[in-house]
Design an enzyme around this catalytic site. Sequence first.
Site, mmCIF file in Angstrom:
data_model
loop_
_atom_site.group_PDB
_atom_site.id
_atom_site.type_symbol
_atom_site.label_atom_id
_atom_site.label_comp_id
_atom_site.label_asym_id
_atom_site.label_seq_id
_atom_site.Cartn_x
_atom_site.Cartn_y
_atom_site.Cartn_z
ATOM 1 N N PRO A 90 12.603 -4.770 -10.033
ATOM 2 C CA PRO A 90 11.868 -6.043 -10.089
ATOM 3 C C PRO A 90 10.355 -5.836 -10.202
ATOM 4 C CG PRO A 90 13.443 -6.033 -8.261
ATOM 5 C CD PRO A 90 13.361 -4.633 -8.775
ATOM 6 N N GLU A 117 17.868 -1.494 -1.458
ATOM 7 C CA GLU A 117 16.477 -1.952 -1.602
ATOM 8 C C GLU A 117 15.719 -1.179 -2.674
ATOM 9 O OE1 GLU A 117 15.381 -4.756 -0.116
ATOM 10 O OE2 GLU A 117 17.490 -4.811 0.456
ATOM 11 N N ARG A 155 22.026 -2.918 -30.757
ATOM 12 C CA ARG A 155 22.054 -3.897 -31.852
ATOM 13 C C ARG A 155 21.072 -3.575 -32.960
ATOM 14 N NH1 ARG A 155 23.633 -8.896 -31.327
ATOM 15 N NH2 ARG A 155 21.792 -9.635 -32.409
ATOM 16 N N ASP A 170 16.558 -10.817 -38.628
ATOM 17 C CA ASP A 170 15.169 -10.959 -39.055
ATOM 18 C C ASP A 170 14.550 -12.221 -38.499
ATOM 19 O OD1 ASP A 170 15.738 -9.578 -42.375
ATOM 20 O OD2 ASP A 170 15.388 -8.660 -40.420
HETATM 21 C C1 9D3 Z 1 16.576 -8.877 -1.953
HETATM 22 C C2 9D3 Z 1 15.809 -7.649 -1.719
HETATM 23 N N1 9D3 Z 1 14.481 -7.768 -2.295
HETATM 24 C C3 9D3 Z 1 13.443 -8.107 -1.339
HETATM 25 C C4 9D3 Z 1 13.507 -7.541 0.001
HETATM 26 C C5 9D3 Z 1 14.111 -6.581 -3.026
HETATM 27 C C6 9D3 Z 1 15.048 -6.222 -4.112
HETATM 28 C C7 9D3 Z 1 15.602 -4.959 -4.146
HETATM 29 C C8 9D3 Z 1 16.472 -4.614 -5.159
HETATM 30 C C9 9D3 Z 1 15.373 -7.113 -5.111
HETATM 31 C C10 9D3 Z 1 16.258 -6.759 -6.125
HETATM 32 C C11 9D3 Z 1 16.809 -5.520 -6.142
HETATM 33 C C12 9D3 Z 1 17.754 -5.132 -7.215
HETATM 34 N N2 9D3 Z 1 17.231 -5.469 -8.534
HETATM 35 C C13 9D3 Z 1 17.162 -4.593 -9.519
HETATM 36 O O1 9D3 Z 1 17.570 -3.455 -9.339
HETATM 37 C C14 9D3 Z 1 16.567 -4.963 -10.770
HETATM 38 C C15 9D3 Z 1 16.012 -6.195 -11.239
HETATM 39 C C16 9D3 Z 1 15.908 -7.495 -10.635
HETATM 40 O O2 9D3 Z 1 16.355 -7.776 -9.508
HETATM 41 N N3 9D3 Z 1 15.288 -8.470 -11.357
HETATM 42 C C17 9D3 Z 1 14.791 -8.279 -12.592
HETATM 43 N N4 9D3 Z 1 14.882 -7.104 -13.200
HETATM 44 C C18 9D3 Z 1 15.493 -6.085 -12.510
HETATM 45 S S1 9D3 Z 1 15.660 -4.540 -13.100
HETATM 46 C C19 9D3 Z 1 16.426 -3.995 -11.742
#
Ligand code: 9D3
Length: 252
Positions: A90, A117, A155, A170
Site C-alpha cells: 500500500p 502487516e 496482455r 490502441d
Molecule cells: C490492515 C493493516 N494495515 C494497517 C495497519 C496495513 C496493511 C498491511 C498489509 C494493509 C494492507 C496490507 C496488504 N496489502 C497489500 O499487500 C497490497 C496492497 C493494498 O492493500 N492496496 C493497494 N495495493 C496493494 S499492493 C499490496
Amino acid sequence: MAFRFDLITLFPGLVRDVMTYGVVGRAVETGIVQVNSWNPRDYALDRHRNVDDSSYGGGPGMVMKAEPVDRALEAAFEAGANGSVVYLSPQGRKVDHGLIEYTAAQSGLVLLAGRYEGVDERVLEARVDQEWSIGDFVVSGGELPALMIVDAVTRLLPGALGDRQSAEQDSFSAGLLDYPHYTRPELYAGRTVPEVLTSGDHGRIARWRAKQALGRTWLRRPDLLRDAELSAEQKQLLAEFKDEYEMPGRHC
Ligand code: 9D3
C-alpha cells in the site's frame, strides 16, 4: 524468449490457479510468458518452518520474517529470474498504464507479495528495487495485486491477444475510456440499441464510438482528458457531444 515472472508468495497455489484462465492461461501455454512461484515457507530454516513473527515494538499483527523471503529471492535468481524486484504494498507508487507498458518492454520481473502487516524492512532495503500499489484501498495481501500486474503486462506482449483485440487496445493506450457496447437482442427491457450501430455505415459507427469515448471520458474522468492530446477531429467530436449533452433533443 518468453517474458519471465517470478513471484515470491506464501500462496503459490492461488497463483497457479489464476495462471490457467483466459489470456494469461493461453500466453503460458504458447510460451509467450513464464510464471514461477517461490514459497518462503520452503526456505524457512527452523523446524516449524515459520515465515512470520510478531512485530518489534509491539502491536497487533505479524510480520514476514526476513530470512525465508531473502532465501526465496536468492533461489529465484539462482534459477534464472531477471528484472527488477518489485514489492507490492500500500506504500508503493500507484501503478498506471505507462508503468505496465514500460514493464512489458523488459524481459522479466520479480514480484514479492506480502502477507500479514508486511515484510521485515531490512529485506526490502537489501533486495527490493521498487514498491508498487494498485490503488488507495486495502486488500489482504500482495498476491492479487501481483496477479493483476502479470495479467496487465501479459496482455501487452506480442501475440498474447488476437488481432482484433490488439487493435482495440490502441483506444485505451490513447488514454480514453471505452465507448458503450451492445449485443442482441435489439430491444431489451424497453431499451433499444442506438440506431447508428445497426446502420451498417462503418464510418458513422466509428465516429459515434469515438464521440462516446471522448464524451464519457469528459463526464467521468476529466483528469484523463486533460492529459490527452486530441486531434482536430476529436476536438470536433467532443464539442458535438457537449452540445448534445447540454441540449438533449435538439440534435436527434
Ligand atoms: C490492515 C493493516 N494495515 C494497517 C495497519 C496495513 C496493511 C498491511 C498489509 C494493509 C494492507 C496490507 C496488504 N496489502 C497489500 O499487500 C497490497 C496492497 C493494498 O492493500 N492496496 C493497494 N495495493 C496493494 S499492493 C499490496
